[in-house]
Scaffold this motif. Structure first.
Motif, mmCIF file in Angstrom:
data_model
loop_
_atom_site.group_PDB
_atom_site.id
_atom_site.type_symbol
_atom_site.label_atom_id
_atom_site.label_comp_id
_atom_site.label_asym_id
_atom_site.label_seq_id
_atom_site.Cartn_x
_atom_site.Cartn_y
_atom_site.Cartn_z
ATOM 1 N N ALA A 1 0.877 -1.176 0.000
ATOM 2 C CA ALA A 1 0.000 0.000 0.000
ATOM 3 C C ALA A 1 0.911 1.222 0.000
ATOM 4 C CB ALA A 1 -0.908 -0.008 1.222
ATOM 5 N N LEU A 2 0.601 2.187 -0.871
ATOM 6 C CA LEU A 2 1.411 3.405 -0.947
ATOM 7 C C LEU A 2 0.505 4.616 -0.810
ATOM 8 C CD1 LEU A 2 2.772 1.305 -3.326
ATOM 9 C CD2 LEU A 2 4.459 3.128 -3.156
ATOM 10 N N ALA A 3 0.844 5.467 0.139
ATOM 11 C CA ALA A 3 0.049 6.673 0.355
ATOM 12 C C ALA A 3 0.493 7.758 -0.622
ATOM 13 C CB ALA A 3 0.230 7.166 1.788
ATOM 14 N N VAL A 4 -0.464 8.524 -1.106
ATOM 15 C CA VAL A 4 -0.189 9.650 -2.003
ATOM 16 C C VAL A 4 -1.033 10.846 -1.554
ATOM 17 C CG1 VAL A 4 0.649 8.531 -4.113
ATOM 18 C CG2 VAL A 4 -1.789 8.499 -3.594
ATOM 19 N N ASN A 5 -0.723 12.014 -2.120
ATOM 20 C CA ASN A 5 -1.380 13.227 -1.612
ATOM 21 C C ASN A 5 -2.770 13.473 -2.187
ATOM 22 O OD1 ASN A 5 -0.635 14.000 -4.145
ATOM 23 N ND2 ASN A 5 0.591 15.756 -3.527
ATOM 24 N N SER A 6 -3.196 12.643 -3.132
ATOM 25 C CA SER A 6 -4.589 12.628 -3.590
ATOM 26 C C SER A 6 -4.768 11.352 -4.397
ATOM 27 C CB SER A 6 -4.922 13.843 -4.469
ATOM 28 O OG SER A 6 -4.360 13.703 -5.763
ATOM 29 N N TRP A 7 -5.990 10.963 -4.637
ATOM 30 C CA TRP A 7 -6.193 9.794 -5.483
ATOM 31 C C TRP A 7 -5.970 10.155 -6.963
ATOM 32 C CZ3 TRP A 7 -5.217 5.219 -6.215
ATOM 33 C CH2 TRP A 7 -5.870 4.435 -7.165
ATOM 34 N N THR A 8 -6.135 11.430 -7.286
ATOM 35 C CA THR A 8 -5.759 11.869 -8.630
ATOM 36 C C THR A 8 -4.280 11.566 -8.850
ATOM 37 O OG1 THR A 8 -7.437 13.594 -8.578
ATOM 38 C CG2 THR A 8 -5.649 13.884 -10.161
ATOM 39 N N SER A 9 -3.447 11.915 -7.882
ATOM 40 C CA SER A 9 -2.022 11.572 -7.958
ATOM 41 C C SER A 9 -1.853 10.059 -8.060
ATOM 42 C CB SER A 9 -1.278 12.051 -6.709
ATOM 43 O OG SER A 9 -1.491 13.414 -6.478
ATOM 44 N N GLY A 10 -2.633 9.335 -7.305
ATOM 45 C CA GLY A 10 -2.547 7.873 -7.322
ATOM 46 C C GLY A 10 -2.830 7.314 -8.708
ATOM 47 N N LEU A 11 -3.834 7.872 -9.379
ATOM 48 C CA LEU A 11 -4.171 7.412 -10.722
ATOM 49 C C LEU A 11 -3.035 7.713 -11.697
ATOM 50 C CD1 LEU A 11 -7.910 8.517 -10.763
ATOM 51 C CD2 LEU A 11 -7.111 6.171 -11.102
#
Ligand SMILES: *Cc1c(COP(=O)(O)O)cnc(C)c1O
Length: 435
Positions: free
Chosen positions: A76-86
């Motif tokens: 699992a990797l945390a990112v600063n938004s799910w937009t960034s995640g995509l």
């Protein structure tokens, strides 16, 4: 003359006086977690250079371990938004400019712009009329030799038909990504939504089931993808040591790093997810029962093997049978005080960006100007008939976030719907008069 029966739209007393906000949004534990980080003085543990700090600070890593365990996934990797995640996810699978990625028009724009971000060409499949999710049969019809991946979206809180999509992707050698922003805590045939994709994940923005203001979580069982996701999240170009084009491809990095305060709050929220989901499921069951039998109104369908976490409670209207338009029903329901009404959903294939195929500069890249030549992919009305039909007249959603949905609130919602449905003649009369 105003009475309890007169629609509020026509001057009657609204069925709902006041709808309380969701009491569970944030609490003292979130405050304490944030305060502890601030007192510690380290608001981000990241450094965009090789070394231990490349993977973030203590809170970020603790939250990631918690997510991996919670969702039953290796990474699992945390990112600063799910937009960034995509953006990370599409970058990680390694597409070439002009490659096609099939997704659904019924999603937040970030699902499709993440494809464009890597100069991929979004292709929109139609949706299933009952679940509003991407229709696997439509996906299969759109596969060309340029197709590299599918992004399924678990819209409104239940999984797309991932079993069918996986079979199609395997048959055609495609990667399968999952945008489960709206479906953390949902299950598909016993597996957590998000974990059935090659890379999946969730949004932690303020409107989602669990939240820390802005944030997202990527999940994958693939070691190589996990590595590439971590690189894209944090200035990959400064870190990656390789001469191999395949290893270098799409590793322009970003700063997609989640802060320690947000990670600490998210860590408090995650254990509350199951309870929040259970509350929404209870509310949905009560709504289903309360609205049952109202003519021309269909309550949400749940695909066999799915659990639904109700980001949006999605209804359908048979407006021909009702003799009134969705717009009129919306106006009447709003006047009665129904909160969270969603009148229609996105149809991304109709946005000007797609209709005009203008993303990078004005020349039409990446639809043209890649090794594939002109992609031939175009957008406009008629491309996704089911999505367009639902959008234009028959979909009606209730956003479940932000407001309390205990038995008392659900009873008020039901009363408001029943009142409007009891006065359809008055609505029809008003239409006739106006005409
Ligand atoms: C919320 C949402 C996103 C974007 O998530 P952010 O964390 O707001 O960037 C993407 N896709 C879907 C389906 C969403 O609902």
């Amino acid at each position: 003359m105003s009475s309890a029966h007169t629609l509020a739209l026509f001057g009657g007393t609204p069925a709902i006086k006041e709808f309380p906000p969701d009491p569970a949004l944030l609490g003292e534990a979130d405050v304490a977690a944030a305060a502890e980080v601030i007192r510690g003085g380290v608001l981000s543990g990241y450094i965009g250079a090789p070394g231990e700090a490349f993977m973030g600070g203590a809170r970020v890593r603790a939250f990631e371990a918690q997510c991996a365990a919670h969702f039953g996934v290796k990474h699992a990797l945390a990112v600063n938004s799910w937009t960034s995640g995509l953006v990370c996810a599409v970058g990680a699978i390694g597409i070439e400019p002009g490659d096609e990625v099939i997704t659904t028009p019924w999603t937040m724009a970030a699902t499709a712009t993440a494809i464009l971000h890597w100069a991929g060409v979004p292709v929109f499949a139609d949706i299933d009329r009952n679940t509003f999710n991407i229709d696997p049969a439509s996906v299969e019809r759109l596969i060309t030799k340029r197709t590299k991946a599918v992004i399924a979206v678990d819209i409104f809180g239940q999984s797309a038909d991932m079993k069918a999509l996986r079979a199609i992707c395997d048959r055609h050698g495609l990667k399968l990504l999952g945008d489960c922003a709206q479906a953390p805590g949902a299950f598909h045939h016993g597996q957590a939504a998000g974990t059935l994709a090659d890379i999946g994940g969730y949004s932690l923005n303020y409107h989602k089931h669990i939240h820390c203001g802005e944030g997202g979580v990527l999940v994958t069982n693939d070691d190589r993808y996990a590595h590439r996701l971590a690189l894209i999240r944090n200035h990959a170009e400064a870190v990656v040591q390789s001469d191999d084009p395949v290893e270098l491809a799409n590793l322009l990095g970003h700063n997609f790093r989640l802060g320690e305060i947000e990670a600490a709050i998210a860590a408090v929220q995650l254990p509350l997810l199951a309870e929040r989901v259970a509350q929404r499921q209870q509310a949905a069951a009560a709504l289903n029962a309360g609205l049952a039998g109202l003519p021309g109104l269909t309550t949400p369908a749940v695909l066999p093997g799915n659990t639904h976490v109700y980001y949006i409670y999605g209804l359908q209207l048979d407006t021909a049978r009702l003799g009134v338009s969705r717009q009129q029903l919306l106006a009447a329901l709003r006047a009665e005080g129904v909160p969270g009404l969603v009148g229609s959903y996105q149809n991304l294939h109709l946005l000007p960006l797609f209709r005009h195929r203008i993303a990078y500069g004005t020349g039409g890249f990446p639809w043209t100007g890649t090794a594939h030549g002109d992609s031939g992919v175009t957008y406009g009305p008629g491309l996704c008939p089911v999505a367009e039909d639902l959008h234009s007249r028959s979909f009606l959603g209730l956003a479940m976030g932000q407001f309390a949905h205990g038995p008392a609130e659900v009873a008020q919602l039901v009363a408001a719907f029943r009142k409007v449905w009891g006065q359809l003649d008055a609505l029809r009369g008003a239409v006739a008069q106006a005409a």
